[in-house]
Design a protein around this motif. Structure first.
Motif, short mmCIF file in Angstrom:
data_model
loop_
_atom_site.label_atom_id
_atom_site.label_comp_id
_atom_site.label_asym_id
_atom_site.label_seq_id
_atom_site.Cartn_x
_atom_site.Cartn_y
_atom_site.Cartn_z
N LEU A 45 52.21 51.82 40.03
CA LEU A 45 51.30 51.31 39.40
C LEU A 45 50.64 50.70 38.40
CD1 LEU A 45 49.40 54.38 41.92
CD2 LEU A 45 49.41 51.76 42.49
N LEU A 46 51.43 51.41 38.01
CA LEU A 46 51.63 51.41 36.00
C LEU A 46 52.14 49.77 35.71
CD1 LEU A 46 52.27 54.29 33.88
CD2 LEU A 46 49.80 53.87 34.26
N GLY A 47 53.43 49.26 36.10
CA GLY A 47 53.50 47.91 36.11
C GLY A 47 52.72 47.12 37.18
N ALA A 48 52.03 47.18 38.22
CA ALA A 48 51.03 46.37 38.77
C ALA A 48 49.59 46.70 37.86
CB ALA A 48 51.02 47.18 40.24
N ALA A 49 49.28 47.34 37.11
CA ALA A 49 48.87 46.73 36.41
C ALA A 49 48.33 46.19 35.55
CB ALA A 49 47.99 48.62 35.88
N GLY A 50 50.35 45.84 34.89
CA GLY A 50 50.24 45.21 33.61
C GLY A 50 49.90 43.75 34.57
N VAL A 51 50.71 43.72 35.92
CA VAL A 51 50.67 42.72 36.47
C VAL A 51 49.23 42.17 36.26
CG1 VAL A 51 51.60 41.09 37.75
CG2 VAL A 51 53.06 42.47 37.15
N LEU A 52 48.18 42.84 36.35
CA LEU A 52 46.85 42.61 37.23
C LEU A 52 46.12 41.71 35.71
CD1 LEU A 52 44.51 42.46 38.84
CD2 LEU A 52 44.37 44.67 37.93
N ILE A 53 45.95 42.95 34.39
CA ILE A 53 45.69 42.58 33.33
C ILE A 53 46.61 40.70 32.35
CG2 ILE A 53 45.59 42.90 30.74
CD1 ILE A 53 44.05 45.00 33.07
N VAL A 54 47.96 40.61 32.87
CA VAL A 54 47.92 39.35 32.37
C VAL A 54 47.55 38.25 33.62
CG1 VAL A 54 50.67 37.97 31.61
CG2 VAL A 54 50.28 40.45 31.70
N SER A 55 47.71 38.05 34.35
CA SER A 55 47.53 37.71 35.64
C SER A 55 46.36 37.19 35.53
CB SER A 55 48.09 37.59 37.04
OG SER A 55 47.50 38.96 37.75
N SER A 56 45.12 37.96 35.08
CA SER A 56 43.69 38.15 35.24
C SER A 56 43.10 37.18 33.71
CB SER A 56 42.83 39.36 35.83
OG SER A 56 43.02 40.30 36.83
N PHE A 57 43.49 38.16 32.47
CA PHE A 57 43.26 37.17 31.20
C PHE A 57 43.87 36.33 30.48
CE2 PHE A 57 41.48 41.38 32.47
CZ PHE A 57 40.11 41.42 31.82
#
Length: 724
Positions: free
Chosen positions: A228-240
Motif C-alpha cells: 500500500l505504501l508503494g502504491a501511494a508513491g505511484v499514486l502521488i507521482v502519477s497524480s501530480f
C-alpha cells in the motif's frame, strides 16, 4: 460495509474454458449496442461543450497549448481542468480535422472500452454471466449514454477508474506476491491518471480500494502495508506530475484557468477540490463567487432575480442530503437501479455476518471495492456543497452495474437452490426496481410516460411468475426460465427506453449532458434552481415565462424569448423549428452575422497584430470566435471573467507592442450573482481609459440600443480600439 456472501453472491467460476459459445458473441453485441447508443448522430453539427471544444482546437496549434490545455490559440489561460481528457480529442482533430465527429469519436471509443473492461473485471470476480449483465447495465445507464455523447472529462474518468478496478481485481487474485504488488501499482497509476483527468474526484475510490486490498489478500500484514505504501508513491507521482510540470515550467505558459494565482496546485485544493465539497471560493453560498469553467452550459449566466437553491450544491444538483441521488434533478439520470444495489449490499452484508466460515478473500475484496465505490461516492456527491452537476453521477454507473449484476445472479441462485425464505430476495428486488422505475417515469409523463404502466405490468407478471415458479410444480422449468426473462426485462426496461430516446434525439446542449426530459441540458428543468415565476418558455419544464423578467426575457422585448433566433432556435422547441442563427447554432460555436462583421473589421484594421481580437465576457462568447474562425482570438478572465488573466499589465504591454488593438466588451446578458471580481473590474476600467468605441456603422453592426441577440442570452456588444 459489505463482506463476502454465500448463496446471495454469484458462485460462477471465471475460467474462460467454461465459457459457452454464445457468451463472446453476447459481449460483442453489447459493445456494438454501446457504440450505437454513444455514436448515433453525434456528427450532426454538434461540438459538445463549446468551452472544451474551443480548447481542443487551440491545443492543435502548438505543443505548449497541447501540453497545458490552453483555451485560446495565443496560450493566455488553460481550461479549469488538467488536459488529459482533451489530449485524445486534440489528436483526433489533428488526424481527421476539426468537426463534431473528430471531437466526440474518442469519447465514444472510451465509453465502449469502459463497457468491455468492466466485463473483464467482473468476470474475474463473479463469473461470465454476471459480467455480461454488468456490461449491459453500464451500456444502458441513461446518464452514461448522455455523457459518452459529449466531450466532458467524465467519460475518460470512468474508463480509468474501471481500469483501476480491473488492476485491483488482478492484484487480489494474483498467485504470487510479485504479481500482486505489480497489479496494485497499476491500480494506483490508473487512479493517478484519473486525477490528471478530473483532479480529486478520482480519489474518491481510494479508501475503499485500500481497505479492500488489506482485507482481501492472504499476504502477511507487513507485506500488505508495504504494498500500500508503494502504491501511494505511484499514486502521488502519477497524480501530480502534470501539476508540477505546469507550476514549475521555466518558460512561457498559460495561466491556470479557475485558480486565484495561476497555479494548478491552487486549483486542485481550492475551487476544484475542497471548494466542490464544502463550497466557498468560486461556488455558491457564503463567500462564493459564482461558478467557473464548465459549470454552466457553454457559459450561460444567471439573471438578477434567479437564485440558486439553498443547502449548497449550486443551482444544478438540488438540495444536499441523502435524497439527492433520488431527486427530480438526479434520479432519472442514475438512480434506476440504485435501490436494487443498496438491497444487494444489505443482503450480502447480513449473510456475510451470519456466516461462521470465512469466505473467499478475493471475493470479499470485490464486494468491499465495489460497495465502497458506490457508497463513498454516493455520500460525497449527496453532500457536496459546491458546484455539483447531475452528470457527475456517471461515476456511480460501473459500481451500480457490478453490484446489481452480482446481486441478481446471486439472488437467482438462491431462488433456484436456496432453502428457507432467501428465494424471496429475487421477487423483492424485481418489485422494488419496478416500483422505483414507475415513480421516476411518472415525474414527467410527457417523456415516454407509457413506460411507467408497462414496467408496472411487466413487473407484476414477473413477480407472480417467480412466486408461482417456486411454489408450484406444474411446468416449473418453463415457468422459472420465463420468470427470469421477465425479471431482467423489468429491471432494464425503462432505463433502456430513456437511453435509446436520449441517443435518438441526436441533440445536446454540450455543457450539461443529461438524459430524459428537460431543456438546455438541465434534467427536469434547472435541477433545483429557483427561477422567478417558475413558468415555462418554449414548452420546457422549469423555464421561466418572459413575464417573469422585468422588461421581458434577457436581451429582448417583453415578448422576446431572449434566445438568439427566438425560442424556435432551441433544440426541443415546439414543432422542431430551428431558425438560422438560433440558440442551437449559438451553442455549437457558430458566429452570428454581427460577430462575423466585428471579427472581419478587427482583422482588416489590426495592422498585423498578433491578437486579432480579445473578448471580454463569458467563455461562450470567446469560444465561438475560436471555433468559428482561424483568427487569433483570446478570452479575458477565464470562464466568467474573474481570473487575473490577462492582467492589466499584460494588456498594457500588448497594446504598447502593437500585439493587441481591438477588444470586444460589454457582452451583457445574464450573469451570475457575485461573478464580478477585482481582476475583471480592473480590466473593464483599463478598457474605458485606454480604448475608444468603434462606431458600429463602421462594420455594419447595430447600435447597442438595438442589439438583442448578440450576447449569450442576449445583451449588447461594443467593439473598442485600444491605444498605447
Amino acid at each position: 460495509m459489505t463482506v463476502d456472501a454465500p448463496s446471495a453472491a454469484p458462485a460462477e467460476t471465471a475460467a474462460p474454458a467454461n465459457r459457452s459459445r454464445w457468451q463472446p458473441w453476447a459481449l460483442a453485441v453489447i459493445c456494438v449496442a454501446a457504440g450505437a447508443l454513444y455514436a448515433w448522430r453525434i456528427g450532426g453539427g454538434q461540438l459538445g461543450n463549446s468551452y472544451y471544444s474551443a480548447a481542443v482546437k487551440s491545443m492543435t496549434g502548438s505543443f505548449s497549448n497541447f501540453l497545458f490545455g490552453s483555451f485560446d490559440p495565443y496560450g493566455v489561460f488553460t481550461v479549469d481542468k488538467p488536459p488529459m481528457s482533451l489530449w485524445p480529442q486534440a489528436i483526433s482533430v489533428l488526424v481527421f480535422g476539426f468537426n463534431g465527429w473528430s471531437l466526440l469519436l474518442p469519447q465514444v471509443l472510451e465509453g465502449i472500452a469502459a463497457v468491455f473492461l468492466l466485463h473483464r473485471t467482473v468476470r474475474l470476480w463473479a463469473g461470465e454471466n454476471t459480467a455480461l449483465l454488468a456490461a449491459l447495465i453500464l451500456t444502458l445507464t441513461p446518464i452514461t449514454v448522455a455523457i459518452n455523447r459529449d466531450n466532458n472529462p467524465d467519460t475518460l474518468l470512468v474508463l480509468l477508474l474501471v481500469a483501476a478496478a480491473y488492476a485491483f481485481t488482478r492484484s487480489v487474485q494474483a498467485d504470487t506476491s510479485r504479481a500482486r504488488t505489480r497489479w496494485l501499482l497499476w491500480c494506483a497509476f490508473f487512479v493517478g491518471c484519473g486525477f490528471v483527468t478530473k483532479m480529486m474526484q478520482a480519489w474518491i475510490v481510494l479508501p475503499g480500494f485500500a481497505l479492500a486490498y488489506f482485507v482481501g489478500t492472504s499476504a502477511p500484514v507487513k507485506r500488505r502495508l508495504l504494498d500500500l505504501l508503494g502504491a501511494a508513491g505511484v499514486l502521488i507521482v502519477s497524480s501530480f506530475w502534470w501539476t508540477a510540470l505546469h507550476d514549475l515550467w521555466p518558460g512561457s505558459k498559460p495561466y491556470m484557468g479557475g485558480s486565484t494565482d495561476g497555479t494548478a496546485l491552487n486549483l486542485i485544493f481550492g475551487y476544484n477540490g475542497f471548494g466542490r465539497i464544502f463550497g466557498g471560493e468560486g461556488n455558491f453560498g457564503p463567500g462564493g463567487g459564482g461558478p467557473r469553467g464548465g459549470d454552466l452550459p457553454g457559459g450561460m449566466e444567471l439573471p438578477a432575480g434567479m437564485t440558486p437553491p439553498q443547502g449548497g450544491g449550486g443551482p444544478f444538483g438540488g438540495e444536499t442530503g441523502l435524497g439527492r441521488m433520488f431527486s427530480s434533478s438526479v434520479g432519472g439520470q442514475i438512480s434506476w437501479l440504485l435501490p436494487l444495489a443498496l438491497l444487494v449490499l444489505v443482503a450480502v452484508a447480513v449473510r456475510g455476518i451470519r456466516r461462521k466460515q470465512p469466505g473467499d478473500p478475493a471475493r470479499r475484496a470485490g464486494w468491499f471495492a465495489w460497495g465502497s465505490w458506490l457508497l463513498v461516492t454516493g455520500v460525497v456527491f449527496s453532500y457536496a456543497r459546491g458546484i455539483w452537476h447531475p452528470y457527475y453521477t456517471t461515476m456511480l454507473a460501473p459500481a451500480i452495474a457490478a453490484i446489481c449484476a452480482a446481486g441478481l445472479t446471486g439472488f437467482w441462485r438462491e431462488y433456484r437452490q436456496g432453502s428457507g425464505y432467501g428465494w424471496l430476495l429475487l421477487p423483492a428486488a424485481v418489485a422494488l426496481t419496478a416500483g422505483w422505475a414507475f415513480v421516476l417515469a411518472n415525474r414527467d409523463p410527457s417523456w415516454h410516460g407509457w413506460t411507467r404502466w408497462t414496467v408496472l405490468a411487466v413487473g407484476v407478471v414477473a413477480v407472480v411468475a417467480l412466486v408461482l415458479g417456486k411454489l408450484t410444480s406444474v411446468r416449473k422449468a418453463i415457468l422459472t426460465r420465463a420468470s427470469l426473462v421477465l425479471a431482467v426485462v423489468t429491471v432494464l426496461f425503462v432505463p433502456t427506453v430513456w437511453s435509446t430516446a436520449t441517443a435518438a434525439t441526436g441533440e445536446s446542449m454540450g455543457g450539461m449532458p443529461s438524459a430524459g426530459p428537460g431543456g438546455l441540458g438541465f434534467p427536469g428543468g434547472f435541477g433545483g434552481m429557483r427561477m422567478p415565476g417558475g413558468g415555462r418558455e418554449a414548452g420546457m419544464p422549469g423555464m421561466p415565462d418572459a413575464a417573469d423578467f422585468p422588461g421581458g426575457m434577457p436581451g429582448g422585448s417583453p415578448d422576446a424569448s431572449g434566445f438568439p433566433g427566438g425560442p424556435g432556435g432551441m433544440p426541443g422547441a415546439p414543432g422542431g423549428a430551428r431558425k438560422p442563427g438560433g440558440m442551437a447554432d449559438f451553442m455549437n460555436g457558430k458566429l452570428t452575422d454581427d460577430q462575423r462583421r466585428v471579427l472581419d473589421y478587427a482583422k482588416q484594421h489590426s495592422g498585423g497584430a498578433e491578437i486579432t481580437l480579445a473578448v471580454d465576457g463569458s467563455a461562450m462568447m470567446s469560444s465561438n470566435f475560436i471555433i468559428g474562425s482561424d483568427e487569433t482570438v483570446i478570452g479575458m478572465g477565464g470562464f466568467l471573467g474573474s481570473d487575473d488573466s490577462p492582467s492589466v499589465g499584460q494588456l498594457q504591454q500588448w497594446t504598447a507592442e502593437g500585439k493587441l488593438k481591438f477588444v470586444l466588451g460589454g457582452t451583457g446578458g445574464m450573469r451570475m450573482p457575485g461573478m464580478s471580481g477585482g481582476a475583471g473590474e480592473k480590466r473593464q476600467e483599463w478598457i474605458k481609459q485606454h480604448c475608444t468605441t468603434v462606431d458600429p456603422a463602421a462594420y455594419g453592426g447595430k447600435p447597442a440600443s438595438a442589439q438583442q441577440e448578440a450576447g449569450p442570452m442576449g445583451g449588447a456588444q461594443t467593439l473598442y480600439q485600444c491605444h498605447a
